[in-house]
Enzyme design. Structure first.
Site, mmCIF file in Angstrom:
data_model
loop_
_atom_site.group_PDB
_atom_site.id
_atom_site.type_symbol
_atom_site.label_atom_id
_atom_site.label_comp_id
_atom_site.label_asym_id
_atom_site.label_seq_id
_atom_site.Cartn_x
_atom_site.Cartn_y
_atom_site.Cartn_z
ATOM 1 C CB SER A 79 -0.907 0.024 1.232
ATOM 2 O OG SER A 79 -1.574 1.264 1.349
ATOM 3 C CE1 TYR A 139 -4.014 -1.647 5.438
ATOM 4 C CE2 TYR A 139 -3.380 0.573 4.754
ATOM 5 C CZ TYR A 139 -3.731 -0.733 4.428
ATOM 6 O OH TYR A 139 -3.795 -1.120 3.110
#
Length: 251
Positions: free
Chosen positions: A144, A157
């Site tokens: 990501s 995250y």
């Protein structure tokens, strides 16, 4: 083995209900992929995903897989490779979590880290070893853009994806010369069911766009793919911002 057009004939998706994973499967099935394995927790959603891919003409099978149970990964994923060679493994599982909640609940934060990093590390090593034994294949790891520099709004995250990204880079180096390709995919915010409750961000993308980028990256034998491509330059600038300036960026 891949066909003359570089399309994998067999595909294993770790995270069998992943929207990006299924979008990739649909795209590759339309281009000659014939065998698809969906690995995930047994559920009606996994069965439905398999049925929908079968309707497209693929031989689709499911295998029980739990990212949070690394001790089971060698056995569960070994069953897949025992059935025949796998040309492409797509590591597509992960959870976003809830930053505010997870900061106040360390066990919830640990679950994010264990899913996105520890579970992914275990599954990737098992699959990379199996691909190496075959002497060919590709492992695509969904990282990501959030892992490039963790923001206040999502540092739990983001840190888990940063760890996964660093691991995948090292794994790619370790696989050099073995016939196994490791490709890291760094999407920005993906508009999907998982992120439906989150505010839309600039340079957001879709599962279908990520799937297209994965196919192109495989054809080019890329090591890293950004989706959209403009994120590469944006994140290069963000990475070098002084921390006082970085902190003032919108969440």
């Amino acid at each position: 083995m891949k066909d003359a057009f570089g399309i994998p004939q067999s595909l294993l998706i770790l995270g069998g209900t992943s929207e990006i994973g299924l979008a990739t499967a649909r795209r590759l099935i339309a281009r000659r992929t014939r065998t698809v394995w969906l690995a995930g927790r047994p559920s009606p959603a996994l069965d439905t995903a398999a049925d929908r891919l079968r309707a497209l003409g693929a031989d689709v099978r499911t295998v029980a897989f739990d990212a949070l149970d690394p001790a089971s990964h060698t056995e569960s994923l070994g069953k897949v490779f025992a059935e025949g060679d796998i040309d492409l493994v797509l590591l597509a599982f992960g959870i976003v979590g809830d930053q505010a909640h997870d900061e106040a609940d360390p066990l919830a934060a640990v679950r994010v880290a264990q899913t996105n990093y520890t579970g992914a590390l275990s599954a990737a090593l098992v699959c990379a070893g199996a691909l190496q034994m075959q002497g060919h294949g590709a492992l695509v790891v969904l990282s990501s853009a959030a892992g490039e520099r963790a923001r206040r709004a999502n540092f739990i995250y983001g840190s888990s994806k940063a760890g996964l990204d660093a691991f995948a880079q090292g794994l790619g180096d370790a696989m050099q010369g073995t016939g196994v390709q490791v490709m890291i995919v760094r999407p920005g915010s993906v508009r999907s069911r998982k992120t439906a409750a989150l505010e839309a961000t600039p340079l957001a993308t879709t599962p279908e766009a990520v799937a297209a980028a994965i196919e192109l990256g495989l054809r080019r034998r890329s090591e890293t793919v950004w989706v959209p491509g403009a994120l590469r330059l944006v994140m290069s600038a963000v990475r070098h911002l002084p921390r006082p300036v970085f902190r003032r960026l919108p969440g």
